[in-house]
Motif scaffolding. Structure first.
Motif, PDB file in Angstrom:
ATOM      1  N   GLY A  78       0.774  -1.237   0.000  1.00 26.30           N
ATOM      2  CA  GLY A  78       0.000   0.000   0.000  1.00 26.30           C
ATOM      3  C   GLY A  78       0.800   1.279   0.000  1.00 26.30           C
ATOM      4  N   GLU A  79       2.138   1.206   0.100  1.00 27.62           N
ATOM      5  CA  GLU A  79       2.931   2.437   0.163  1.00 27.62           C
ATOM      6  C   GLU A  79       3.538   2.827  -1.180  1.00 27.62           C
ATOM      7  N   ASN A  80       3.206   2.105  -2.233  1.00 25.98           N
ATOM      8  CA  ASN A  80       3.875   2.321  -3.514  1.00 25.98           C
ATOM      9  C   ASN A  80       2.866   2.681  -4.592  1.00 25.98           C
ATOM     10  N   LYS A  81       2.844   3.953  -5.003  1.00 24.67           N
ATOM     11  CA  LYS A  81       1.881   4.426  -5.994  1.00 24.67           C
ATOM     12  C   LYS A  81       2.140   3.833  -7.372  1.00 24.67           C
ATOM     13  N   GLU A  82       3.416   3.646  -7.717  1.00 22.03           N
ATOM     14  CA  GLU A  82       3.720   3.065  -9.022  1.00 22.03           C
ATOM     15  C   GLU A  82       3.282   1.603  -9.069  1.00 22.03           C
ATOM     16  N   PHE A  83       3.437   0.906  -7.951  1.00 25.59           N
ATOM     17  CA  PHE A  83       2.924  -0.457  -7.878  1.00 25.59           C
ATOM     18  C   PHE A  83       1.424  -0.452  -8.138  1.00 25.59           C
ATOM     19  N   GLU A  84       0.710   0.430  -7.462  1.00 32.19           N
ATOM     20  CA  GLU A  84      -0.742   0.521  -7.623  1.00 32.19           C
ATOM     21  C   GLU A  84      -1.115   0.789  -9.076  1.00 32.19           C
ATOM     22  N   ARG A  85      -0.410   1.722  -9.701  1.00 26.04           N
ATOM     23  CA  ARG A  85      -0.714   2.060 -11.091  1.00 26.04           C
ATOM     24  C   ARG A  85      -0.507   0.875 -12.018  1.00 26.04           C
ATOM     25  N   GLN A  86       0.634   0.195 -11.863  1.00 22.66           N
ATOM     26  CA  GLN A  86       0.937  -0.938 -12.731  1.00 22.66           C
ATOM     27  C   GLN A  86      -0.046  -2.081 -12.526  1.00 22.66           C
ATOM     28  N   PHE A  87      -0.411  -2.340 -11.267  1.00 18.87           N
ATOM     29  CA  PHE A  87      -1.328  -3.439 -10.991  1.00 18.87           C
ATOM     30  C   PHE A  87      -2.721  -3.155 -11.549  1.00 18.87           C
ATOM     31  N   LEU A  88      -3.229  -1.952 -11.300  1.00 24.07           N
ATOM     32  CA  LEU A  88      -4.580  -1.617 -11.744  1.00 24.07           C
ATOM     33  C   LEU A  88      -4.682  -1.526 -13.262  1.00 24.07           C
ATOM     34  N   SER A  89      -3.571  -1.237 -13.917  1.00 23.68           N
ATOM     35  CA  SER A  89      -3.572  -1.159 -15.382  1.00 23.68           C
ATOM     36  C   SER A  89      -3.261  -2.503 -16.039  1.00 23.68           C
ATOM     37  N   GLY A  90      -3.033  -3.530 -15.221  1.00 22.59           N
ATOM     38  CA  GLY A  90      -2.761  -4.859 -15.762  1.00 22.59           C
ATOM     39  C   GLY A  90      -1.336  -5.068 -16.239  1.00 22.59           C
ATOM     40  N   GLU A  91      -0.428  -4.174 -15.862  1.00 22.83           N
ATOM     41  CA  GLU A  91       0.961  -4.286 -16.292  1.00 22.83           C
ATOM     42  C   GLU A  91       1.806  -5.149 -15.360  1.00 22.83           C
ATOM     43  N   LEU A  92       1.302  -5.419 -14.169  1.00 26.89           N
ATOM     44  CA  LEU A  92       2.062  -6.140 -13.150  1.00 26.89           C
ATOM     45  C   LEU A  92       1.198  -7.249 -12.573  1.00 26.89           C
ATOM     46  N   GLU A  93       1.751  -8.459 -12.520  1.00 29.48           N
ATOM     47  CA  GLU A  93       1.038  -9.584 -11.935  1.00 29.48           C
ATOM     48  C   GLU A  93       1.282  -9.595 -10.437  1.00 29.48           C
ATOM     49  N   LEU A  94       0.247  -9.950  -9.673  1.00 26.87           N
ATOM     50  CA  LEU A  94       0.347  -9.925  -8.219  1.00 26.87           C
ATOM     51  C   LEU A  94      -0.254 -11.186  -7.629  1.00 26.87           C
ATOM     52  N   GLU A  95       0.487 -11.821  -6.715  1.00 23.30           N
ATOM     53  CA  GLU A  95      -0.018 -12.946  -5.934  1.00 23.30           C
ATOM     54  C   GLU A  95      -0.018 -12.515  -4.474  1.00 23.30           C
ATOM     55  N   PHE A  96      -1.220 -12.230  -3.962  1.00 29.46           N
ATOM     56  CA  PHE A  96      -1.342 -11.762  -2.588  1.00 29.46           C
ATOM     57  C   PHE A  96      -1.342 -12.926  -1.601  1.00 29.46           C
TER      58      PHE A  96
END
Length: 245
Positions: A94-112
């Motif tokens: 939650g502290e990384n805005k670029e992470f948020e942008r990439q994830f929400l735009s589908g550019e970054l895969e995430l396994e929570f």
């Protein structure tokens, strides 16, 4: 690359584990498409110099196992800015805005992962345990697509172990055999990450001779550590600084 990693690990205590800088410590180890386990919690106990050297190496398509993704411009946030990370396996981002942008735009895969589950998956990887059952996450999206079972009237989710090609960790002190001492909460995910990696590189603030660390004070035995690099003056940036008015 697999052969190079295997050769590094098989050399064991017979080779000199101390490298002159972070770039040299990563040379011949990192490659495109690898899975890396990176220690730290927020910005506490992160291998700052090794992350910067990893960025400068230019390797890409990485899967990063780490509790979080640093912040914009620091920690693993450096690798997000350069688009070197393809997938994150994390607990809190939650502290990384670029992470948020990439994830929400589908550019970054995430396994929570729930935080305790992430820690245990790494521990299991280092201990040679292929999978385990936990009650955490049952009945939520965390359990989607995973095997579940009932034991003694309680429902459990099966989680698989995590292993990495290379582990990057941060410790306070090391001897030349790689025995590590962590300082306070900087211990966090570092030992588990170190054990889960096929090869482990440790960034430390002090290197002492073998025998200078009391065996009872060793937090991680040197058998898990393959390369050591000195960073005597890390920045140790504070993630959220709060002071009196």
């Amino acid at each position: 690359m697999a052969e190079a990693i295997a050769a590094t690990r098989s050399a064991g205590d017979a080779k000199n584990k101390v490298f002159p800088n972070a770039e040299a410590a990563l040379h011949g180890l990192v490659a495109d498409g690898q899975t890396l386990a990176v220690g730290g919690f927020g910005l506490c106990g992160i291998p700052e110099a090794l992350i910067a050297a990893l960025r400068d190496s230019g390797v890409k398509g990485l899967t990063a196992i780490s509790n979080n993704a640093g912040v914009d411009g620091f920690g693993l946030g450096l690798l997000l800015e350069t688009r070197q990370i393809r997938k994150m396996i994390s607990s809190y981002v939650g502290e990384n805005k670029e992470f948020e942008r990439q994830f929400l735009s589908g550019e970054l895969e995430l396994e929570f992962n729930p935080q305790g589950t992430l820690a245990e998956r790494l521990r299991a990887g280092g201990a040679g345990i292929p999978a385990f059952f936990t009650r955490t996450g049952y009945g939520t999206v965390v359990a989607d697509g995973k095997e579940t079972r009932e034991f003694d009237g309680h429902h459990y989710v099966m989680e698989t172990a995590l292993k990495a090609d290379v582990s990057l960790v941060k410790a306070w002190k090391a001897d030349k055999a790689g025995n590590l001492v962590f300082r306070k909460t900087a211990r966090n995910f570092n030992p588990a990450c170190a054990m889960a990696g096929q090869v482990c590189v440790a960034e430390v603030e002090e290197i002492v001779e073998i025998g200078a660390i009391d065996p009872d004070h060793v937090h991680l035995p040197g058998i898990y550590v393959d390369r050591i690099v000195l960073n005597a003056t890390p920045e140790k940036r504070i993630e959220q600084r709060t002071v009196r008015a």
